[in-house]
Structure formats: structure tokens, C-alpha cells
Design a protein around this motif. Structure first.
Motif, PDB file in Angstrom:
ATOM      1  N   ASP A 151       0.884  -1.166   0.000  1.00 54.59           N
ATOM      2  CA  ASP A 151       0.000   0.000   0.000  1.00 54.59           C
ATOM      3  C   ASP A 151       0.922   1.216   0.000  1.00 54.59           C
ATOM      4  N   PRO A 152       0.946   1.984  -1.071  1.00 49.13           N
ATOM      5  CA  PRO A 152       1.957   3.039  -1.161  1.00 49.13           C
ATOM      6  C   PRO A 152       1.532   4.357  -0.511  1.00 49.13           C
ATOM      7  N   ALA A 153       0.451   4.340   0.296  1.00 45.70           N
ATOM      8  CA  ALA A 153       0.058   5.573   0.982  1.00 45.70           C
ATOM      9  C   ALA A 153       1.256   6.069   1.783  1.00 45.70           C
ATOM     10  N   LEU A 154       2.036   5.122   2.280  1.00 47.73           N
ATOM     11  CA  LEU A 154       3.303   5.465   2.926  1.00 47.73           C
ATOM     12  C   LEU A 154       4.398   4.646   2.261  1.00 47.73           C
ATOM     13  N   PRO A 155       5.550   5.282   1.997  1.00 48.76           N
ATOM     14  CA  PRO A 155       6.459   4.718   0.993  1.00 48.76           C
ATOM     15  C   PRO A 155       7.470   3.680   1.447  1.00 48.76           C
ATOM     16  N   CYS A 156       7.246   2.995   2.559  1.00 48.29           N
ATOM     17  CA  CYS A 156       8.243   2.039   3.012  1.00 48.29           C
ATOM     18  C   CYS A 156       8.438   0.913   1.993  1.00 48.29           C
ATOM     19  N   GLY A 157       7.337   0.394   1.481  1.00 49.61           N
ATOM     20  CA  GLY A 157       7.419  -0.672   0.473  1.00 49.61           C
ATOM     21  C   GLY A 157       8.087  -0.194  -0.795  1.00 49.61           C
ATOM     22  N   VAL A 158       7.804   1.055  -1.147  1.00 49.27           N
ATOM     23  CA  VAL A 158       8.382   1.639  -2.368  1.00 49.27           C
ATOM     24  C   VAL A 158       9.911   1.685  -2.240  1.00 49.27           C
ATOM     25  N   ILE A 159      10.373   2.072  -1.064  1.00 47.44           N
ATOM     26  CA  ILE A 159      11.823   2.168  -0.814  1.00 47.44           C
ATOM     27  C   ILE A 159      12.458   0.775  -0.841  1.00 47.44           C
ATOM     28  N   LEU A 160      11.764  -0.187  -0.204  1.00 47.20           N
ATOM     29  CA  LEU A 160      12.318  -1.546  -0.153  1.00 47.20           C
ATOM     30  C   LEU A 160      12.359  -2.208  -1.523  1.00 47.20           C
ATOM     31  N   ALA A 161      11.345  -1.940  -2.370  1.00 52.30           N
ATOM     32  CA  ALA A 161      11.333  -2.512  -3.726  1.00 52.30           C
ATOM     33  C   ALA A 161      12.563  -2.034  -4.491  1.00 52.30           C
ATOM     34  N   GLU A 162      12.903  -0.765  -4.294  1.00 50.30           N
ATOM     35  CA  GLU A 162      14.076  -0.207  -4.968  1.00 50.30           C
ATOM     36  C   GLU A 162      15.345  -0.882  -4.444  1.00 50.30           C
ATOM     37  N   TYR A 163      15.409  -1.028  -3.129  1.00 54.03           N
ATOM     38  CA  TYR A 163      16.599  -1.625  -2.509  1.00 54.03           C
ATOM     39  C   TYR A 163      16.792  -3.068  -2.963  1.00 54.03           C
ATOM     40  N   LEU A 164      15.683  -3.815  -3.004  1.00 54.68           N
ATOM     41  CA  LEU A 164      15.770  -5.242  -3.348  1.00 54.68           C
ATOM     42  C   LEU A 164      15.757  -5.478  -4.858  1.00 54.68           C
ATOM     43  N   SER A 165      15.579  -4.391  -5.637  1.00 51.31           N
ATOM     44  CA  SER A 165      15.511  -4.486  -7.113  1.00 51.31           C
ATOM     45  C   SER A 165      14.467  -5.494  -7.576  1.00 51.31           C
ATOM     46  N   ILE A 166      13.279  -5.381  -6.987  1.00 50.05           N
ATOM     47  CA  ILE A 166      12.193  -6.266  -7.445  1.00 50.05           C
ATOM     48  C   ILE A 166      11.019  -5.390  -7.891  1.00 50.05           C
ATOM     49  N   PRO A 167      10.227  -5.892  -8.856  1.00 50.08           N
ATOM     50  CA  PRO A 167       9.081  -5.100  -9.317  1.00 50.08           C
ATOM     51  C   PRO A 167       8.001  -5.032  -8.240  1.00 50.08           C
ATOM     52  N   SER A 168       7.190  -3.992  -8.294  1.00 45.57           N
ATOM     53  CA  SER A 168       6.178  -3.845  -7.246  1.00 45.57           C
ATOM     54  C   SER A 168       4.800  -3.559  -7.820  1.00 45.57           C
ATOM     55  N   VAL A 169       3.794  -3.941  -7.043  1.00 45.89           N
ATOM     56  CA  VAL A 169       2.397  -3.645  -7.366  1.00 45.89           C
ATOM     57  C   VAL A 169       1.838  -2.841  -6.204  1.00 45.89           C
ATOM     58  N   TYR A 170       1.181  -1.728  -6.533  1.00 44.36           N
ATOM     59  CA  TYR A 170       0.599  -0.890  -5.483  1.00 44.36           C
ATOM     60  C   TYR A 170      -0.894  -1.182  -5.353  1.00 44.36           C
ATOM     61  N   PHE A 171      -1.358  -1.182  -4.131  1.00 47.53           N
ATOM     62  CA  PHE A 171      -2.783  -1.407  -3.832  1.00 47.53           C
ATOM     63  C   PHE A 171      -3.249  -0.157  -3.111  1.00 47.53           C
ATOM     64  N   PHE A 172      -4.234   0.534  -3.671  1.00 49.46           N
ATOM     65  CA  PHE A 172      -4.357   1.914  -3.275  1.00 49.46           C
ATOM     66  C   PHE A 172      -5.771   2.470  -3.355  1.00 49.46           C
ATOM     67  N   ARG A 173      -6.124   3.323  -2.401  1.00 46.82           N
ATOM     68  CA  ARG A 173      -7.422   3.974  -2.448  1.00 46.82           C
ATOM     69  C   ARG A 173      -7.328   5.400  -3.000  1.00 46.82           C
ATOM     70  N   GLY A 174      -6.188   6.025  -2.835  1.00 50.01           N
ATOM     71  CA  GLY A 174      -6.028   7.436  -3.205  1.00 50.01           C
ATOM     72  C   GLY A 174      -5.136   8.071  -2.167  1.00 50.01           C
ATOM     73  N   PHE A 175      -4.098   8.730  -2.625  1.00 48.70           N
ATOM     74  CA  PHE A 175      -3.181   9.430  -1.725  1.00 48.70           C
ATOM     75  C   PHE A 175      -3.923  10.518  -0.971  1.00 48.70           C
ATOM     76  N   PRO A 176      -3.292  11.042   0.047  1.00 46.08           N
ATOM     77  CA  PRO A 176      -3.780  12.357   0.419  1.00 46.08           C
ATOM     78  C   PRO A 176      -3.570  13.203  -0.842  1.00 46.08           C
ATOM     79  N   CYS A 177      -4.642  13.771  -1.368  1.00 42.81           N
ATOM     80  CA  CYS A 177      -4.574  14.696  -2.512  1.00 42.81           C
ATOM     81  C   CYS A 177      -4.327  14.063  -3.874  1.00 42.81           C
TER      82      CYS A 177
END
Lengths: 533, 533
Positions: A151-177
């Protein structure tokens, strides 16, 4: 007669499934980094389905959490966080109580900002703890996951995907804004796409469009304000300067909990997949306790009332107002409430600690749904065709409420200003004015008429990313352009310069020709004058 | 283990199918207004599937046509047109011959324009005849169709849908000049979305972006030029002033033959449904004739060569060039050709009047596909993972070829300039350079890995529109804004005016204050001077 089941016999998905069932191939390895709270509920359903399909799933959870429980469907790995369960509950309870304080508009905006920052800071501790947990990070590196689901509302997974060099899928309702659109380079016209917190529809007056543009201009600074801390820890963790939106852009697929019976139609991008209503299952049979209450409601039926899992207590004065209003209508009220019962509770009102909300809404005797306007609840209301009375409290709930109201499927009340009469009138309106039922039934029919269930769609795209190591063919080239190039400002400036230079040269040529002519004429007339003398 | 078949038990589609099979409800009534030629081929597959699902289908066809044959799947209603079969064939033959004339770039553009106008005028006669056929129009009025299914490349169906007040579904490959995006109000950034006829990719140099913007500025005048005639007959037929793009906007769903393994990712709208590759079926067993040719090709395999149904004859010199090139490679060539055989035909080359193209491409011995770059053929190449040599001739074929080349899955040749050596080299490249096979296999895997087959998706959305009398929930509010409002120019002008007025007032205030101060000072110093005197 043909079947509606898609013909997949020779697709990779079909072949994969066949080989999996024959034991020739093993499922993939998926790392899940969820967000605690109601966001996890529909994400969990996807994880469970993936597990049933033979994939090996690891869910990372903070040691102290609300809903991230252990399960047979996944391996839960926990990491230590610097707060206790009591502190977490206390924080959330304080958070929910604030919504009933009557304050000025400015203070309300400030409180909303503070609320967002509170949650963001809380989850920031989680993220920081996780990234500093060297043992956990080493385990993740060694585990060789095929993809990361977050859930990319907060970017911890986004950062880890970059670190581990693996593709990611986001599951999301809508960011703030709605910053998902800015990140995906999905055009977002301010003229008909209402911004968060405005409660506008897609048909705005001139003054609303002015306000919408002004609110829009706050989005980028707000993003910076909310996520600067994460950018800093990402830079530290990845050991290089990090631009957070660029990291976000690496997400292969955005599974968005949108459906256009609820959201307003707007431009989207090919890597966005719409799975609104994923949480709404077919209503199951009610337990005996609820079945007897529901049956006793007679021809008038019943009303379901819940303000969501975040609100456990309501100020007594407000609770009494609710109770008074409920006493004036003939329907039975099933009220999910864990606080102190109001003394004026009428006989038709049942206070219950937990409700099988979707199953109750699916019952044919459900007449209305009083909700805070969280997206999960709203989709359950749409799914089951139950008109709503909406009492939005915070976040996107005001906007959600407006969407349902603008479609004639519900009435919105301001929970702070309303009286018991207002609530009673709103309930009578949605129950007895046939147009509300007709409108919600129309929305329900449109929503449920889809070629594939949102859960299957979500599962397909996660497996797709695991199978193909991402979805680079869906990445728009817009990501490789800077702001000036994207808007063709350099091209326009160049063409303008060409036009100006051409005009200047033409002007100079004209001037030169004119001078030549006039000088010649002048000289001729001068010489003829001389001759004449 | 869960199944990949979507869970539809309680969706309207599922219930509808159940009731249909039990005889409780009857299928819908669909009016189909197709476009003759290759466009009809994939549309026909959708119509056949709909017919199998119990819907009653009427296809309107001009009396004189190429491919709009009678079928057990639909009722074909024909209307008289003012040309004979011979004239039609002659026209198309002339049209196809032109593509091999070596001309300047300007003449080529002119020829392309003339070709488009030729087709548009031809079909204009059809449309005019249909709309003037009072008997047919009365029949259509009385038939009470649930929806209209049309190829909107030419707007006859669009006009009739408006006249009959029924919702419509468009089945579409792309307008001349991608005007579907302008009509749908789908943003179309010139910075990374290449325009028709440019053969650019989504990564353009600065000069390409300049040219792309200039080509873009020609799109609206071209639309006007191509469709003015239709606007006139629409106004006459509907007995009111008609704006053609506004009529087009009434289309409920655009079934677009796009897939993003082939098209470049770009902004899209929620009422666009992507069904690229709909024409590509699972390869069937070859007939004995073809099976024996294919088997005889040995380890080297075979090459499929077709320039499409529009090209029946090739100038003899060009045909000899082809034959010469084919003689230099060890593969067997299956060449779809109806013209006179070139005298230098090698033993490995078989001239055949009709090819089971898709079934041949699906054969494991298929090594390469020489194609003119029509979208149907390209999708069959992608589907079956066969690298291509592309010889684009007209229309969107240059752009299609560039897309495949830019993905490393084919080599493009200029059919006018190329020598037999070029063709021979291109074939050797795509057959023996492994990267071409790898790239086309990657595209194929991505393309075929979809949650639902494009044919099922198309059928679903047509039934959706029939069931719900359109899809108004997918219509963006952008259609209700004028150009100034859409781009927020009025709002920006207003805010600028406010800023300017505010600055002006502040300036005046400052000036007033300064004057007050200085005047006072001046007066004070004057009076003190007087005093001193």
C-alpha cells in the motif's frame, strides 16, 4: 450457448495454472508490506487468494499493530517498533475523539492536517525501525522475492522494492490529494476533476473552479511536507540522493480501489487497474442472533449504523441525539457502538459491539445505511443497493459523501451541526423517497456488471508482474521528460522564436526595399531638381 | 485450488445468462453498421459471438460490397448504392496499384490524402443512399433496437444512433489522425504521443517533437476536410444544425483495437476498452495441402508473405525483386499473390491465392512474416511470436511498422527503394539474429497474458450497453465544458486580474502614503522655514 467464462486455454495464465496443478512449476514468492488499519482489510483478501493459488507469501508487520494478524495464508514476519500496544490504542482513540469537537473551519483544517501528520509520523516510526533492522533486511535480500505488493500511501514498500531491485504492485485507495495521478503522469484537469477536501462534484461553478485550482496548487507542497522525512530515510537507506516521486514511478501496476459509478470519470493511465468494490463479497447467511433481530423488524425493515472501526466512542450529547432520532422512525436500528449507551435509547435501537455489516446490508429488509463515508462501507452500500445517510468525519469521507449525494443515492449530514430532527428527516427521505432506492439500485447494477470480479483482476495483475518481472510495456515515456519538455514549452519557445526571427527578417527586408525605392526616388527627384535648376 | 474463471454467480451478467438459458428472458436486439473491407473481419467475430449468446442482430450492408456477406448469425439488410461491383473492384485495384509508383515525398502525401478521400467518398455514397432510403429508415425506427454497434471511422452509424435515440458502441482501430482522443477528451500530449504518419516512437528528439507539434496542428483541419460532407447530410437528415464531434461523443463505449505491447502507453479514458489482438485465434490444424508444404520445408522452416487483401497485384519489376531475394534464402516462402507470377521464381517459393495466415504463423516452423504492416497481420505476428519484415504501403502501416521495429521485433523496408539484397538481408536478420525472436516472444507472452480474452471483453461491453441503455457513468464532465473552461483559461485570467488589481491598489496605497508623508514633511519644512524667517 457460449459461456461468459473468459477463454484462457492457451494463455500463459492458463498454462501456468495447469502446470501448477500438475506440480511442474511452483508458485511465486511475494513480499507484502501492508499498512495497518482498514486499508489492510481488502488487501488481505487478495493475499489470501494468492496463497490459495500456490504462491508463497511473506507479510511484514510491526510487532505492535491493530489488524495485521497471523494467518495460515502467509508467513508473518514482525519487526520491533518503539511504541506499546497501549500507546497505539490511546493514540487512535484520541484521534477519533477529536472529530466531534466543534471548531472553526480553520481549526478543522488544522486538525485534519494534524491527524494526517499523526498517522504519518506513527507509521514513520515503523518504517524507520524496519529499514534499520539489519537482520530483517538481510533476510529480505536472501529471500529472492519475485515481486513486492504494498500500500503506497506510505512509501516504506516503495523504498524496499528499490533496494531489493524487485518489481512492485501498489494497492491503493487514493493518496492524500490524489497524487497518484501526478506520479503516474496521468493528466488531471482542474476544470472538472475535483480536488480532495473540496467536496465538489465534476460539474463546478466558476467560483468552485477558482477554488479547485487554488487547492490544486497546494498539492505539491503538501506532498513535500508529508513525505520529506521518508525521502531522508530513503536517501540514507539507499545510500544516494533520492527523489521520492521517481521511486514511486517504478511501481509496475497501480491497483486502484476506484469504480466510476462512485468516482467521476477522468483521464487515467494504462498501468492503472480499477478494482473498486473488491471488498464486497456476496452476503452470507446471518447468525441466529442477527437473523432474529432482522426478522423481528417486520415490514418496516432495519437500518444499519456504523461510524467505522476508527470511531469507538462518541460524546454522550451526540449519542443522545442519535438515539432520539432513531426513536422517531419505525425501523429497527442496528448500531455498532462500543461506548456508553445513551440513556434515551428507544426500544427499536440495538447497540452491538460488532456487526456483520456486508451481510446485513445484503439482507432484503435493509432499508438504509448510516455511515461515516469510508470507501469500504460505501462500496458495500453500492454493492447491496442500500441508500445511505452519510456523516463524514475526516480524510476523504467528505468527498466520498458528496459523490454519493450527487448521484441521488444518499443524504449528507454535518455530524457536528445536525440535530436529531435532521437525522430523522434524512432517514425518512432515503427510506421513503423512492428515487434514492432507485438510484442506488441503478448504481449497484452498473457496479456489479463487470467482465471479471475485482478480486480476480487484482490477483491476475500481481501474478502478471511476478511472471514477467514487471510491466515495463505500460510505463509511459512521459517519465523520461522533464517538466518543460513534457509541456512542449521548449518546442513552443523555439517555434515562437522562428516566427519572430522570420517576422524581423521580413520587416528588415521590407524596410531595406522601401529605403532602396525611396532613396532612388529621392535621388532621382533631387537630380531632376538639379537638372531643372 | 481456485480457478481463474471470474466469479460472476450473482452479477447481472451471470443472472442474465441463467435466465436466458432457462428461456425467461430473450436476448437483446442489436443494429450493426459496419465498414466494408478488412475492418469488418474482427467486428464479424464479435457479432457471431453475440448471436451465439442469443441476441438478435441486424447488419446493414450496401448492396454492392466486398466482404459483408450473408450469415446464419445475423439478418443482413441491404440497401441500394449508386455503383456496380465492377466499379467497386476497379476502384480498389486502382487504389492498390498507386502504392508502387515512385513519387516525391510531396506527391506521396498528396496520394495518401487522395486515397483517404477516395475511400471516404466511396463510403459517403453508401451513407447518403442509406439515409435517403425512407423505407429502410422506417424499418429501423420500427425495429426498436437496444443498441447500435458501428465502426465510427465513417459516421453513418453515429448519425443513425442519434436519429433512432439508441445508445451506441464503437469498434475502432484509430481514426485518421487519432481523433478518437480529441473526441473522448482524452489528453494527448504532443511531447511523447507520436502523431499519425510521423513514424516516430514515444521517445522523440527535439526536432521530432517540433514536427510532431506541427503535424498535430493539422489534425483538426483534416478532420473538418474529411467529414464536412457527413456533417451536411447529418444536418439534413436530423433536420437541425449538427456538430459532428458532439454526435461522436454520444458513443457509450469505444472498443479500441489497441494493446500496449504494440501501442505506446498514453493517457486514456474510462469509456475506452482495449481489445487489441481480438482477431487472433488459436492456430487451427492446417489443410493437407499446406501441411505437406510446411513439412517439406525441413529444418529451415518457412516464411509467410502477404501484403494484405487490398493488394492483389504488384508491378512485375517489384515481383521479380521479391522472387530474387527469396531465391537466396533456404526457407520455403508461402507468398499470397493473385497477380502474374514473376519468371525468376525460385523452387522454394510457392505462390498461393489465399493463405490461412494465422494458422501458418501459429506453426512452430514459421520463421518470419513479411507483411505490409496492417494491424490485423501485426497482431497475428505478435500473438504467434513470429518476427516480421515490414513493407508498409499506406495509412497507418508506416506507424505500425515503426512500432514493431522500435521494439526490436522486426525490420522495416521501404518497398519502393529496396533492392532484392535489402530484402534478403532483412530476412536473414530477423531469422538468424536471435534477439528478434526473443523480443517477439516477449511481446507475445505479455500480449497473451490477460485476465479475459478481448472477444469476451468486447461482447461483455456491448451487452452492458444493451442492458443499461448506455454507460452514462463513464461520460466525463469535460464534454460539458467549452475550450476556455476546459483549460481553465477563464479562471487563470480571473486570478491574474485579481493579482493585478491587488498590486495596483497596493501601489496606489503606497503612493498615497508616501505623498502624505512627503507632503507633510514638505509642508512642515515649509512652515518651519517660514517660522525661521
Amino acid at each position: 450457448m457460449a459461456t461468459v467464462c473468459p477463454t484462457l486455454p492457451w494463455s500463459p495464465a492458463g498454462i501456468f495454472l495447469l502446470l501448477l496443478s500438475l506440480g511442474f512449476v511452483k508458485g511465486g514468492r511475494l513480499l507484502v508490506i501492508p499498512q495497518d488499519g482498514s486499508h489492510w482489510l481488502s488487501m488481505r483478501a487478495v493475499v489470501e487468494k494468492l496463497s490459495e493459488k500456490g504462491h508463497e507469501i511473506v507479510v511484514l508487520a510491526p510487532e505492535t499493530n491493530l489488524l495485521l494478524k497471523e494467518s495460515e495464508h502467509y508467513k508473518r514476519k514482525t519487526y520491533a517498533v518503539p511504541y506499546t500496544k497501549e500507546e497505539l490504542h490511546q493514540g487512535f482513540s484520541k484521534f477519533s475523539k477529536h472529530h466531534f469537537d466543534k471548531v472553526s473551519l480553520f481549526d478543522m483544517a488544522l486538525a485534519e492536517y494534524r491527524n494526517n501528520m499523526y498517522i504519518i509520523n506513527l507509521f514513520f516510526y515503523n518504517c524507520n525501525s524496519l529499514l534499520q533492522n539489519r537482520e530483517m533486511v538481510r533476510y529480505l535480500e536472501e529471500s529472492k522475492f519475485d515481486a513486492l505488493f504494498t500500500d503506497p500511501a506510505l512509501p516504506c514498500g516503495v523504498i524496499l522494492a528499490e533496494y531489493l531491485s524487485i518489481p512492485s504492485v501498489y494497492f491503493f485507495r487514493g493518496f492524500p490529494c490524489s497524487l497518484e495521478h501526478a506520479i503516474c503522469k496521468s493528466p488531471n484537469p482542474v476544470s472538472y476533476v475535483p480536488r480532495c477536501y473540496t467536496s465538489y462534484t465534476d460539474h463546478m461553478t466558476f467560483s468552485q473552479r477558482v477554488m479547485n485550482l487554488l487547492v490544486n496548487s497546494l498539492e505539491t507542497p503538501l506532498f513535500k511536507e508529508l513525505y520529506t522525512k521518508y525521502q531522508d530515510i530513503a536517501s540514507k537507506f539507499l545510500q544516494r540522493e533520492v527523489h521520492l516521486p521517481t521511486l514511486y514511478r517504478n511501481g509496475s501496476i497501480w491497483l486502484l480501489r476506484y469504480d466510476f459509478v462512485f468516482e467521476y470519470p477522468r483521464p487515467v493511465m494504462p498501468n492503472m487497474v480499477f478494482i473498486g468494490g473488491i471488498n464486497c463479497e456476496k452476503g452470507k447467511n446471518l447468525s441466529q442472533e442477527f437473523e432474529s433481530i432482522v426478522n423481528a423488524s417486520g415490514e418496516h425493515g432495519f437500518v444499519v449504523f456504523s461510524l467505522g472501526s476508527m470511531v469507538s466512542e462518541i460524546p454522550m450529547k451526540k449519542a443522545q441525539q442519535f438515539a432520539e432520532a432513531f426513536g422517531t422512525i419505525p425501523q429497527t436500528i442496528l448500531w455498532r457502538y462500543t461506548g456508553q449507551p445513551p440513556p434515551n435509547l428507544a426500544n427499536n435501537t440495538k447497540l452491538i459491539k460488532w456487526l456483520p455489516q456486508n451481510d446485513l446490508l445484503a439482507h432484503p429488509k435493509a432499508r438504509a445505511f448510516i455511515t461515516h463515508g469510508g470507501s469500504h462501507g460505501i462500496y458495500e452500500g453500492i454493492c447491496n443497493g442500500v441508500p445511505m445517510v452519510l456523516m463524514p468525519l475526516f480524510g476523504d469521507q467528505m468527498d466520498n459523501a458528496k459523490r454519493i449525494e450527487s448521484r441521488g443515492a444518499g443524504v449528507t449530514l454535518n455530524v457536528l451541526d445536525m440535530t436529531s430532527k435532521d437525522l430523522s428527516a434524512a432517514l425518512n427521505t432515503v427510506i421513503y423517497d423512492k428515487s434514492y432506492k432507485e438510484n442506488i439500485m441503478r448504481l449497484s447494477a452498473l457496479h456489479l456488471d463487470r467482465p471479471i470480479h475485482p478480486l480476480d483482476l487484482a490477483v491476475h495483475w500481481i501474478e502478471f508482474v511476478m511472471r514477467h518481472k514487471g510491466a515495463p510495456h505500460l510505463r509511459p515515456a512521459a517519465h523520461d521528460l522533464n517538466w518543460i519538455q513534457y509541456h512542449s514549452l521548449d518546442v513552443i519557445a523555439f517555434l515562437l522564436a522562428v516566427v519572430l526571427v522570420a517576422m524581423f527578417i521580413s520587416w528588415k527586408c521590407c524596410l531595406f526595399c522601401c529605403r532602396k525605392c525611396f532613396c532612388k526616388k529621392g535621388r532621382v527627384s533631387k537630380s531632376s531638381k538639379t537638372k531643372a535648376q
